[in-house]
Motif scaffolding. Structure first.
Motif, PDB file in Angstrom:
ATOM      1  N   ARG A 125     -17.488  -6.549  -6.986  1.00  0.00           N
ATOM      2  CA  ARG A 125     -18.144  -6.431  -5.691  1.00  0.00           C
ATOM      3  C   ARG A 125     -19.626  -6.560  -5.983  1.00  0.00           C
ATOM      4  N   PRO A 126     -20.439  -6.805  -4.958  1.00  0.00           N
ATOM      5  CA  PRO A 126     -21.879  -6.937  -5.225  1.00  0.00           C
ATOM      6  C   PRO A 126     -22.421  -5.726  -6.005  1.00  0.00           C
ATOM      7  N   TYR A 127     -23.151  -6.001  -7.040  1.00  0.00           N
ATOM      8  CA  TYR A 127     -23.774  -4.997  -7.929  1.00  0.00           C
ATOM      9  C   TYR A 127     -22.745  -4.253  -8.792  1.00  0.00           C
ATOM     10  N   LEU A 128     -21.463  -4.467  -8.582  1.00  0.00           N
ATOM     11  CA  LEU A 128     -20.429  -3.809  -9.404  1.00  0.00           C
ATOM     12  C   LEU A 128     -19.651  -4.902 -10.106  1.00  0.00           C
ATOM     13  N   GLU A 129     -20.243  -5.416 -11.164  1.00  0.00           N
ATOM     14  CA  GLU A 129     -19.643  -6.582 -11.811  1.00  0.00           C
ATOM     15  C   GLU A 129     -19.355  -6.367 -13.286  1.00  0.00           C
ATOM     16  N   HIS A 130     -19.824  -5.236 -13.849  1.00  0.00           N
ATOM     17  CA  HIS A 130     -19.707  -5.043 -15.300  1.00  0.00           C
ATOM     18  C   HIS A 130     -19.278  -3.627 -15.685  1.00  0.00           C
ATOM     19  N   TRP A 131     -18.839  -3.528 -16.922  1.00  0.00           N
ATOM     20  CA  TRP A 131     -18.595  -2.217 -17.524  1.00  0.00           C
ATOM     21  C   TRP A 131     -19.159  -2.228 -18.933  1.00  0.00           C
ATOM     22  N   SER A 132     -19.269  -1.031 -19.519  1.00  0.00           N
ATOM     23  CA  SER A 132     -19.752  -0.937 -20.899  1.00  0.00           C
ATOM     24  C   SER A 132     -19.114   0.292 -21.564  1.00  0.00           C
ATOM     25  N   TRP A 133     -19.312   0.437 -22.861  1.00  0.00           N
ATOM     26  CA  TRP A 133     -18.778   1.596 -23.586  1.00  0.00           C
ATOM     27  C   TRP A 133     -19.772   2.736 -23.568  1.00  0.00           C
ATOM     28  N   TYR A 134     -19.291   3.963 -23.388  1.00  0.00           N
ATOM     29  CA  TYR A 134     -20.129   5.160 -23.529  1.00  0.00           C
ATOM     30  C   TYR A 134     -19.219   6.296 -23.980  1.00  0.00           C
TER      31      TYR A 134
ATOM     32  N   ASP B 235     -18.045  16.161  -2.764  1.00  0.00           N
ATOM     33  CA  ASP B 235     -16.603  15.871  -2.686  1.00  0.00           C
ATOM     34  C   ASP B 235     -16.344  14.473  -2.126  1.00  0.00           C
ATOM     35  N   ALA B 236     -17.013  14.179  -1.009  1.00  0.00           N
ATOM     36  CA  ALA B 236     -16.780  12.886  -0.352  1.00  0.00           C
ATOM     37  C   ALA B 236     -17.168  11.736  -1.269  1.00  0.00           C
ATOM     38  N   ALA B 237     -18.320  11.887  -1.926  1.00  0.00           N
ATOM     39  CA  ALA B 237     -18.808  10.813  -2.801  1.00  0.00           C
ATOM     40  C   ALA B 237     -17.881  10.647  -4.012  1.00  0.00           C
ATOM     41  N   ARG B 238     -17.440  11.806  -4.578  1.00  0.00           N
ATOM     42  CA  ARG B 238     -16.569  11.747  -5.759  1.00  0.00           C
ATOM     43  C   ARG B 238     -15.239  11.066  -5.400  1.00  0.00           C
ATOM     44  N   ASN B 239     -14.666  11.457  -4.254  1.00  0.00           N
ATOM     45  CA  ASN B 239     -13.385  10.870  -3.855  1.00  0.00           C
ATOM     46  C   ASN B 239     -13.513   9.370  -3.607  1.00  0.00           C
ATOM     47  N   PHE B 240     -14.633   9.000  -2.975  1.00  0.00           N
ATOM     48  CA  PHE B 240     -14.896   7.585  -2.716  1.00  0.00           C
ATOM     49  C   PHE B 240     -14.926   6.821  -4.041  1.00  0.00           C
ATOM     50  N   LEU B 241     -15.638   7.396  -5.010  1.00  0.00           N
ATOM     51  CA  LEU B 241     -15.781   6.727  -6.310  1.00  0.00           C
ATOM     52  C   LEU B 241     -14.450   6.688  -7.059  1.00  0.00           C
ATOM     53  N   LEU B 242     -13.697   7.797  -6.980  1.00  0.00           N
ATOM     54  CA  LEU B 242     -12.411   7.836  -7.713  1.00  0.00           C
ATOM     55  C   LEU B 242     -11.428   6.813  -7.133  1.00  0.00           C
ATOM     56  N   ARG B 243     -11.488   6.638  -5.812  1.00  0.00           N
ATOM     57  CA  ARG B 243     -10.622   5.603  -5.202  1.00  0.00           C
ATOM     58  C   ARG B 243     -11.014   4.223  -5.719  1.00  0.00           C
ATOM     59  N   LEU B 244     -12.308   4.017  -5.814  1.00  0.00           N
ATOM     60  CA  LEU B 244     -12.814   2.725  -6.310  1.00  0.00           C
ATOM     61  C   LEU B 244     -12.390   2.522  -7.763  1.00  0.00           C
ATOM     62  N   LEU B 245     -12.563   3.583  -8.580  1.00  0.00           N
ATOM     63  CA  LEU B 245     -12.198   3.476  -9.998  1.00  0.00           C
ATOM     64  C   LEU B 245     -10.702   3.260 -10.153  1.00  0.00           C
ATOM     65  N   GLY B 246      -9.929   3.874  -9.261  1.00  0.00           N
ATOM     66  CA  GLY B 246      -8.469   3.731  -9.314  1.00  0.00           C
ATOM     67  C   GLY B 246      -8.042   2.283  -9.172  1.00  0.00           C
ATOM     68  N   ARG B 247      -8.845   1.513  -8.442  1.00  0.00           N
ATOM     69  CA  ARG B 247      -8.491   0.105  -8.228  1.00  0.00           C
ATOM     70  C   ARG B 247      -8.931  -0.783  -9.387  1.00  0.00           C
ATOM     71  N   THR B 248      -9.785  -0.238 -10.266  1.00  0.00           N
ATOM     72  CA  THR B 248     -10.302  -1.091 -11.340  1.00  0.00           C
ATOM     73  C   THR B 248      -9.583  -0.872 -12.669  1.00  0.00           C
ATOM     74  N   GLY B 249      -8.555  -0.032 -12.708  1.00  0.00           N
ATOM     75  CA  GLY B 249      -7.739   0.067 -13.921  1.00  0.00           C
ATOM     76  C   GLY B 249      -8.180   1.128 -14.888  1.00  0.00           C
ATOM     77  N   SER B 250      -8.584   0.698 -16.074  1.00  0.00           N
ATOM     78  CA  SER B 250      -8.745   1.643 -17.180  1.00  0.00           C
ATOM     79  C   SER B 250     -10.151   2.225 -17.317  1.00  0.00           C
ATOM     80  N   LEU B 251     -10.911   2.260 -16.279  1.00  0.00           N
ATOM     81  CA  LEU B 251     -12.288   2.763 -16.401  1.00  0.00           C
ATOM     82  C   LEU B 251     -12.342   4.292 -16.344  1.00  0.00           C
ATOM     83  N   SER B 252     -13.342   4.836 -17.015  1.00  0.00           N
ATOM     84  CA  SER B 252     -13.515   6.291 -17.094  1.00  0.00           C
ATOM     85  C   SER B 252     -13.761   6.911 -15.719  1.00  0.00           C
TER      86      SER B 252
END
Lengths: 185, 183
Positions: free
Chosen positions: A44-53, A92-109
């Motif tokens: 999605r716009p501005y959400l195009e990459h991941w990295s190791w941490y 809570d709202a922001a965390r849930n929003f983000l977790l839903r997003l992360l859930g769709r991207t697979g193996s991300l932290s």
């Protein structure tokens, strides 16, 4: 850890050509240089990459491009770093929003996410009394979108006090382009 | 021969003292005449925004400033051009040419408004003059067209007799405020 005492507080100051952004030091837990970034399968716009941490795959939000596009400002140099944020600290709202997003991207932290910012940055302790609230007629509009205040260190320069989490969520909710971000001026 | 008393220098007649008396008398006479006629005089600032002339009540303006940079801000309609720095405080810059003509104004002259409820600056092309007119010379708008939101009425203070619209800042700002609240 709180980075504040009395009327003073620690801010991360991000330098751009004609302005600076000031970010509350408590908004991020650490930072890392971006040695390797990898493309997400679907983006999605501005959400195009991941990295190791810390041996975890971390979602990266390109706050650098987002701020440059929003505020029409140029950047000094090209080096970038990632501020590490912990969704656990989000509302809570922001965390849930983000977790839903992360859930769709697979193996991300789900413990960390990164925000790419300019490496032209420094931590500064500033006197809160030096900040100005925004003019009343527009303050609410800006506060909802993550712009809280400003200060003028010199006649020809402005420093915006921004909330990176709010800007991040506003960008996600509006598809990175709010009603007036698409207007050419 | 009687010795003349020396007067302190500050009390010496410079010739202008008499003029000062006459000015005060003239002012007092004008005031009395106005009171007798029950005339209310308003002071208008005549300005241009682009090629058009407008007037506004001079008392609504605190300061005229030029050549200060506008700092762009996002999330706003195009008639908000950004902030300017006045004495270390941010002022929202309104471009009324965008509101009236949907075209942004290329200028760096601002009227700082003396409002207690907000910090606002109007982007204008230039200040032409300040005129005093009795309120009877304001031709109030009575129609129900949309313009009545932005204008009180019109005056024709100049020799060419052309009408100049008088900005109704309270209504204009309220309209813009409602617009922003809906965003």
């Amino acid at each position: 850890m709180q980075h504040s005492n009395e009327g003073r507080h620690d801010f991360l100051q991000l330098h751009y050509d004609s302005l600076d952004f000031l970010v509350d030091r408590n908004q991020f837990s650490g930072s890392t240089t971006l040695d390797g970034i990898y493309a997400l399968k679907s983006s999605r716009p501005y959400l195009e990459h991941w990295s190791w941490y810390n041996n975890e795959k971390v979602l990266l939000f390109d706050m650098n491009s987002c701020l440059k596009n929003l505020f029409h400002c140029g950047q000094r140099g090209n080096t970038q770093l990632a501020l590490i944020m912990e969704p656990e600290d989000f509302s809570d709202a922001a965390r849930n929003f983000l977790l839903r997003l992360l859930g769709r991207t697979g193996s991300l932290s789900s413990r960390y996410m990164g925000m790419i910012v300019s490496s032209q940055a420094e931590i500064r302790t500033m006197d809160l009394g030096e900040f100005n609230l925004l003019p009343p007629g527009v303050a609410q509009l800006f506060t909802k979108r993550g712009l809280y205040g400003c200060r003028f260190p010199r006649e020809e320069r402005i420093q915006f006090f921004v909330d990176l989490q709010k800007i991040f969520f506003y960008s996600l909710e509006t598809g990175s382009r709010g009603k007036y971000e698409a207007v050419a001026r | 021969m009687e010795e003349r008393k020396k007067r302190p220098i500050s009390e010496m007649d410079t010739g202008s003292n008499g003029l000062l008396d006459r000015i005060e008398k003239a002012k007092s006479r004008d005031r009395k005449e106005d009171e007798a006629l029950d005339v209310v005089i308003s002071k208008y600032m005549i300005i241009t925004i682009g090629t058009r002339k407008y007037a506004l009540y001079a008392e609504e303006v605190r300061e005229i400033v030029g050549n200060v940079p506008i700092f762009y801000v996002p999330f706003t309609p195009p008639y908000i051009r950004g902030f300017i720095n006045r004495h270390g405080e941010p002022y929202t810059v309104l471009d009324l040419q965008v509101v009236f003509d949907r075209e942004s104004l290329d200028s760096s002259t601002f009227l700082i408004l003396g409002r207690e409820d907000d910090q606002l600056a109007l982007l204008i092309s230039e200040v032409i003059e300040i005129v005093k007119l009795p309120d009877s010379e304001l031709h109030r708008i009575t129609s129900t067209v949309d313009d009545e939101h932005y204008f009180m009425g019109s005056i024709s203070p100049q020799e060419d007799g052309n009408e100049i619209f008088v900005l109704n800042l309270d209504n204009t700002l309220k309209k813009l405020e409602n617009d922003l609240a809906a965003l």
